[in-house]
Design a protein around this motif. Sequence first.
Motif, PDB file in Angstrom:
ATOM      1  N   UNK A 408      59.117  74.898  52.807  1.00  0.00           N
ATOM      2  CA  UNK A 408      58.082  73.992  52.328  1.00  0.00           C
ATOM      3  C   UNK A 408      57.851  72.921  53.384  1.00  0.00           C
ATOM      4  N   UNK A 409      56.621  72.481  53.576  1.00  0.00           N
ATOM      5  CA  UNK A 409      56.290  71.707  54.778  1.00  0.00           C
ATOM      6  C   UNK A 409      56.811  70.285  54.838  1.00  0.00           C
ATOM      7  N   UNK A 410      57.012  69.637  53.698  1.00  0.00           N
ATOM      8  CA  UNK A 410      57.422  68.237  53.753  1.00  0.00           C
ATOM      9  C   UNK A 410      58.098  67.857  52.449  1.00  0.00           C
ATOM     10  N   UNK A 411      58.545  66.619  52.393  1.00  0.00           N
ATOM     11  CA  UNK A 411      59.251  66.142  51.212  1.00  0.00           C
ATOM     12  C   UNK A 411      58.357  66.121  49.982  1.00  0.00           C
ATOM     13  N   UNK A 412      57.053  65.943  50.168  1.00  0.00           N
ATOM     14  CA  UNK A 412      56.136  65.917  49.035  1.00  0.00           C
ATOM     15  C   UNK A 412      56.111  67.266  48.333  1.00  0.00           C
ATOM     16  N   UNK A 413      56.016  68.346  49.105  1.00  0.00           N
ATOM     17  CA  UNK A 413      55.976  69.683  48.520  1.00  0.00           C
ATOM     18  C   UNK A 413      57.315  70.070  47.932  1.00  0.00           C
ATOM     19  N   UNK A 414      58.398  69.533  48.503  1.00  0.00           N
ATOM     20  CA  UNK A 414      59.730  69.889  48.025  1.00  0.00           C
ATOM     21  C   UNK A 414      60.184  68.901  46.952  1.00  0.00           C
ATOM     22  N   UNK A 415      59.278  68.561  46.036  1.00  0.00           N
ATOM     23  CA  UNK A 415      59.579  67.594  44.990  1.00  0.00           C
ATOM     24  C   UNK A 415      59.374  68.243  43.631  1.00  0.00           C
TER      25      UNK A 415
END
Length: 460
Positions: A408-415
Motif C-alpha cells: 500500500x502506498x502510504x500511511x493513509x491507505x494503510x489505515x
Amino acid sequence: MSKLTSSKKKAQKNNYNDNHDKNALTLAQSRQLVKSRVFPPDDLPYKKDWLPGIFGVLDIGSNKITCLIGQGKPNGQLQVLGYGWRRSHGVKQGGIVNLQAAERAIRSAVGQAEEAAERRLSKIYVNLSGGKPQSQLFNVDWPIGGKEINNHDIYRLVNEGVLRAQIDGREIIHALPLAFNVDETSGVEDPRGHQCELLSTRLHIIDTSATALRNLATVLMRAELEIEAIISTPLAAGLAVMAPDERELGATIVDMGGGTTSIGVFGEGQLLYTSQIPIGGSHITRDIAGILSTSIDTAEWLKTMWGSAEYSYDDEYQQLPIQMIGDDDYEVVTKIPLSRVISIIRPRIEETLELIRDRLDNANVGNATNGRVILTGGGSLLDGLGPLAARILNRQIRLGKPNNIIGLPDDTANSAAFSTAAGLLAWAAGDGRTLADLDFAEKKSEGFLKKLIEFIRIHI
C-alpha cells in the motif's frame, strides 16, 4: 548410619540435578522445535497458504471507491501490485443510486490500479454494503449411506440449505458452512474421505436485495467488469484486521463506513452473524452542516480535523472559524466553540453505539458476542470513540487496521479506512473459507421452472 544416609541423599540429589539439567536441555530443545514449527519465516505468527493467481478487488463505499490488485506471497503476506481510489459518486448508503456517476468513479479507480500493476482486469471481487443484507443460521442434514464423503456430497448439503433459505426478492451471496458433523463426531473441518450415515452442518446464509445486486452488476458491466464473487463487508473487514485467535475465541468487527455501519460476529474461526445499521460518517457530516448552516465540505473539515466523541476542558475556549452558507465574502467568517461541534457529533455516535449494542444482545450466537469489539472503517478514526464505545457496549475495544499486507502506498491507505479493501484481497486469495478449494457461490436461477429443475437435479 547417618553418614551413609547423608551420602546416599547427596548422591540422589546430584543425580536429580543431573537429570533435571538434561530434562531442562531437552525442554529448551523442544520449545525451540515447537517455535520453529509454529512461527514461520519472516516473523509472521500466522502463515497462510494462499490460492495461486493475481486478484482484483473493488470496495464500493459511500465516501470512496478503492481498487486493489494483488496476490498472496509464500511467506504468508499479501502483496499489493496496484492500487487506486477515488471519491465516491452515485453511491448512497452502500447502494448504487446513479449508474453513470458510479461507473465513472469505478472506471477511474480501477484504471489507476491497472496502470500501477501493469495488468488489465476483467473479473473483480466486490463488497456488499447495500441492499440491507440479512444473516441466518440453518442446521442442514444430508444422508450419506455409509459411503465415503466426497465433494459432491458437500455441494448437495450446502445446496439443501440454500434452497431452504431462498426468499422472493432476495438473493443469497454467502452460504458458509461453519463446521461439519460426521454422524456423532462434531467439529470436523474437512469431512471428505470420512465414512458416515449422516453428514450435517450449521450453515450461515447471508442474503440481500435482488434489486441492489442487479444494479451493482449493471454498473460493473458498464465499466467492463464481471463479478467474480460478492463478499459481505464485515466479513472482509474482519479478515483484514482480526488476529486468528480473535476469530477463534470470539470477537466482533464494527466497520464504520460513510453511509452504513456493518457488524460481524466471529467465533470458532468463522463468521457467525452479520447486521447493518443505516448510519455512517456522512450522517455526522450532514448533522454538522445542517445545524451550523455551513457547507458539506466545511462540515467534513470540522469533523475530520477537530471532531471528537468526548469533551475536554479546553473545548469551550477553542474557537473554530466557519463560513456560513450564502456568504459570498470569504473574509467574513463566524467563530464557534469546539464544544459546539462535539455536542453535535456525540449524540449521533451514542445512537450508533446503542444500536450496535442492541444488535449484539439479540444476535443469538452464544458467548461470541461477549468478546472484544474491533472498530474499523473511516468512522472509527474519530477521536475519543474508543472510551465512549467501551462504556456503552460494555466490552473491550480496540482500533483495527489492515495487517499482514504490504505494497500500500502510504500511511493513509494503510489505515482503518481501507480495511474492507484489504480484506477483499485476503478473501480472494483464499482466507476465511471453511474449504478454500470449493466454491459455494450460489448458482442463480430465475423463475419457478428453473428453480424446480434445480430442485429435481439436486434431490434425484
